[in-house]
Design an enzyme around this catalytic site. Structure first.
Site, PDB file in Angstrom:
ATOM      1  N   GLU A  26       0.824  -1.199   0.000  1.00 54.56           N
ATOM      2  CA  GLU A  26       0.000   0.000   0.000  1.00 54.56           C
ATOM      3  C   GLU A  26       0.861   1.252   0.000  1.00 54.56           C
ATOM      4  OE1 GLU A  26      -4.129  -1.267   2.033  1.00 54.56           O
ATOM      5  OE2 GLU A  26      -2.473  -1.118   3.424  1.00 54.56           O
ATOM      6  N   CYS A  51       3.438   8.388   1.570  1.00 49.02           N
ATOM      7  CA  CYS A  51       3.936   7.394   2.519  1.00 49.02           C
ATOM      8  C   CYS A  51       4.138   6.088   1.758  1.00 49.02           C
ATOM      9  CB  CYS A  51       2.923   7.236   3.647  1.00 49.02           C
ATOM     10  SG  CYS A  51       3.391   6.018   4.876  1.00 49.02           S
ATOM     11  N   CYS A  86       5.737  -7.150   7.225  1.00 43.38           N
ATOM     12  CA  CYS A  86       6.775  -6.651   8.136  1.00 43.38           C
ATOM     13  C   CYS A  86       7.118  -7.757   9.113  1.00 43.38           C
ATOM     14  CB  CYS A  86       6.264  -5.422   8.892  1.00 43.38           C
ATOM     15  SG  CYS A  86       7.533  -4.614   9.900  1.00 43.38           S
ATOM     16  N   CYS A  93       5.183  -5.715  15.919  1.00 41.52           N
ATOM     17  CA  CYS A  93       4.728  -4.826  16.987  1.00 41.52           C
ATOM     18  C   CYS A  93       3.227  -5.083  17.184  1.00 41.52           C
ATOM     19  CB  CYS A  93       4.980  -3.363  16.617  1.00 41.52           C
ATOM     20  SG  CYS A  93       6.718  -3.032  16.218  1.00 41.52           S
ATOM     21  N   CYS A 151       0.335  -2.776  15.745  1.00 38.16           N
ATOM     22  CA  CYS A 151       0.371  -2.390  14.331  1.00 38.16           C
ATOM     23  C   CYS A 151      -0.291  -3.466  13.480  1.00 38.16           C
ATOM     24  CB  CYS A 151       1.812  -2.181  13.878  1.00 38.16           C
ATOM     25  SG  CYS A 151       1.958  -1.769  12.128  1.00 38.16           S
ATOM     26  N   CYS A 155      -1.644   5.499  10.017  1.00 38.01           N
ATOM     27  CA  CYS A 155      -0.486   4.765  10.554  1.00 38.01           C
ATOM     28  C   CYS A 155      -0.924   3.451  11.179  1.00 38.01           C
ATOM     29  CB  CYS A 155       0.204   5.559  11.668  1.00 38.01           C
ATOM     30  SG  CYS A 155       0.917   7.093  11.143  1.00 38.01           S
TER      31      CYS A 155
HETATM   32  N1  SAH Z   1       8.874  -0.005  10.632  1.00 32.86           N
HETATM   33  C1  SAH Z   1       9.009   1.429  10.614  1.00 32.86           C
HETATM   34  C2  SAH Z   1       8.074   2.144   9.638  1.00 32.86           C
HETATM   35  C3  SAH Z   1       6.605   1.748   9.566  1.00 32.86           C
HETATM   36  S1  SAH Z   1       5.497   2.172  10.877  1.00 32.86           S
HETATM   37  C4  SAH Z   1       8.852   1.989  12.012  1.00 32.86           C
HETATM   38  O1  SAH Z   1       8.581   1.223  12.929  1.00 32.86           O
HETATM   39  O2  SAH Z   1       9.066   3.178  12.196  1.00 32.86           O
HETATM   40  C5  SAH Z   1       5.096   3.847  10.811  1.00 32.86           C
HETATM   41  C6  SAH Z   1       4.625   4.395  12.180  1.00 32.86           C
HETATM   42  O3  SAH Z   1       3.258   4.042  12.482  1.00 32.86           O
HETATM   43  C7  SAH Z   1       5.443   3.846  13.318  1.00 32.86           C
HETATM   44  O4  SAH Z   1       5.788   4.842  14.219  1.00 32.86           O
HETATM   45  C8  SAH Z   1       4.473   2.858  13.915  1.00 32.86           C
HETATM   46  O5  SAH Z   1       4.843   2.516  15.188  1.00 32.86           O
HETATM   47  C9  SAH Z   1       3.172   3.596  13.814  1.00 32.86           C
HETATM   48  N2  SAH Z   1       2.005   2.769  14.026  1.00 32.86           N
HETATM   49  C10 SAH Z   1       1.885   1.445  13.819  1.00 32.86           C
HETATM   50  N3  SAH Z   1       0.643   1.023  14.124  1.00 32.86           N
HETATM   51  C11 SAH Z   1      -0.054   2.088  14.537  1.00 32.86           C
HETATM   52  C12 SAH Z   1      -1.402   2.280  14.942  1.00 32.86           C
HETATM   53  N4  SAH Z   1      -2.276   1.274  14.970  1.00 32.86           N
HETATM   54  N5  SAH Z   1      -1.786   3.531  15.271  1.00 32.86           N
HETATM   55  C13 SAH Z   1      -0.920   4.563  15.204  1.00 32.86           C
HETATM   56  N6  SAH Z   1       0.356   4.427  14.808  1.00 32.86           N
HETATM   57  C14 SAH Z   1       0.796   3.205  14.484  1.00 32.86           C
END
Ligand code: SAH
Length: 363
Positions: free
Chosen positions: A93, A106, A113, A117, A120, A336
């Site tokens: 995406e 973005c 991934c 986490c 996410c 995000c």
């Molecule tokens: N792997 C990289 C880039 C992708 S994530 C990283 O970790 O930075 C982009 C951002 O979105 C990160 O800060 C991530 O922690 C955040 N993010 C992931 N899931 C989210 C959610 N459900 N709500 C808000 N932010 C989220």
């Protein structure tokens, strides 16, 4: 049979080598580069000033210049999301976020991934593979081309979509060099931001070789909390990360961006804000607080607006520039952490993949 050449993923020097290696004059390489990265040509037929035999050779040896658009959605707030199908069937995406004076794209660096986490959505689908430099660049070429037709601009690029860019460093680095090339898309280093969960051994290279802005997804400044929210922390802990940032080759006048998603009852207390501020001491920093974007099946909840404001206030008092990122495109799952590589209306791949990890986040 030799595999098709991913021509959009070659730097200008590599493209010149390819073309001159075929016995063509260097100006042919310049023409081709300009078709690809300035005129945003999507197919060979458009390249009218290239000699027929040269075009025929390109057509026969090169990969298609764009991924397939599997879906395109526009949010009520103007955010747009493309679901792109890659040559091997993987889907990724790309999200466009229009703002007053700029437009931010973005882009994804991996299909899926591996970081897992638990808050996410992308992490829930697992890891498929790294993207090639061509697949990264083509997200920008495609969005720029599509948006140009509607007089919208892509001024900034953030490597913040699906994937961990520093686990795909070589392709990401080549893509960044292509995006920055003055004779091409010419997106300056201060208009590009790479976001990482903190792959410590690669940070120095981001500063030295790429010189783009660096964003770190911190989410907790206390070890046990971060171990849970960002499992990568068990490999590269807070101490290592902080040491790397204290030594980071930051360009003058720039700051490290810290991303911190606020999760109700998990990392949003005033104590957490104090620990966060203390952690950043000595590092030129700006802070992005991210309201949690929920997704189907998650047990995490967003912090209340009052708690978010109080958290921001606490960081202000410690002297940090702190902004609350407004959540964009949530109605099309483009915000995000909501990217999941799914067709609109599609059902989750399996119920198991939706469950929170190890009961950690069960309410
Ligand atoms: N792997 C990289 C880039 C992708 S994530 C990283 O970790 O930075 C982009 C951002 O979105 C990160 O800060 C991530 O922690 C955040 N993010 C992931 N899931 C989210 C959610 N459900 N709500 C808000 N932010 C989220």
């Amino acid at each position: 049979m030799t595999p098709p050449i991913p021509v959009t993923g070659l730097t200008r020097a590599e493209l010149t080598d390819l073309v001159t290696g075929w016995g063509e004059k260097p100006f042919r390489a310049r023409q081709l580069w300009s078709w690809l990265h300035v005129k945003l040509a999507r197919d060979w037929a458009a390249m009218s000033d290239l000699a027929r035999p040269f075009r025929a050779r390109l057509m026969a040896s090169c990969a298609p210049l764009r991924p397939a658009i599997r879906a395109h959605q526009v949010s009520a707030d103007g955010t747009e999301k493309w679901l792109l199908g890659l040559a091997d069937g993987q889907v990724i995406e790309t999200v466009y976020i229009p703002e007053d004076a700029r437009g931010t794209l973005c882009v994804s660096s991996q299909a899926g991934c591996s970081l897992n986490c638990p808050f996410c959505h992308t992490g829930r689908q697992g890891f498929a593979r790294n993207l090639t430099s061509a697949e990264i660049v083509e997200q920008v070429l495609l969005a720029r081309g599509e948006l140009l037709l509607r007089a919208r601009r892509v001024t900034n690029v953030v490597l913040m979509g699906m994937g961990e860019p520093l686990y795909n460093y070589d392709a990401v680095a080549r893509a960044v060099h292509i995006l920055m090339d003055d004779a091409g898309l010419a997106i300056g280093s201060r208009k590009i931001t790479l976001s990482t969960a903190g792959v410590v051994p690669r940070l120095d290279a981001v500063g030295r070789e790429l010189g783009v802005n660096l964003a770190i997804s911190l989410h907790a400044a206390r070890e046990e909390v971060r171990n849970r929210l960002v499992p990568l922390n068990r490999k590269y802990g807070l101490g290592d990360l902080r040491a790397a940032l204290l030594n980071y080759p930051l360009k003058s006048g720039r700051r490290v961006t810290w991303e911190y998603v606020l999760l109700d009852g998990v990392n949003d207390r005033l104590d957490d804000a104090r620990a966060f501020g203390a952690y950043l001491q000595g590092i030129p920093s700006k802070i992005n607080l991210i309201p949690f974007n929920p997704w189907p099946g998650t047990a995490f909840r967003p912090s209340s607006p009052e708690v978010i404001l109080r958290f921001q206030e606490a960081l202000h008092r410690q002297g940090f520039v702190t902004v609350i990122r407004d959540s964009r495109g949530a109605d099309i799952a483009a915000a995000c952490g909501q990217l999941k590589g799914q067709l609109p209306g599609a059902r989750p791949r399996s119920a198991g993949a939706e469950a929170p990890a190890s009961g950690d986040s069960t309410p």
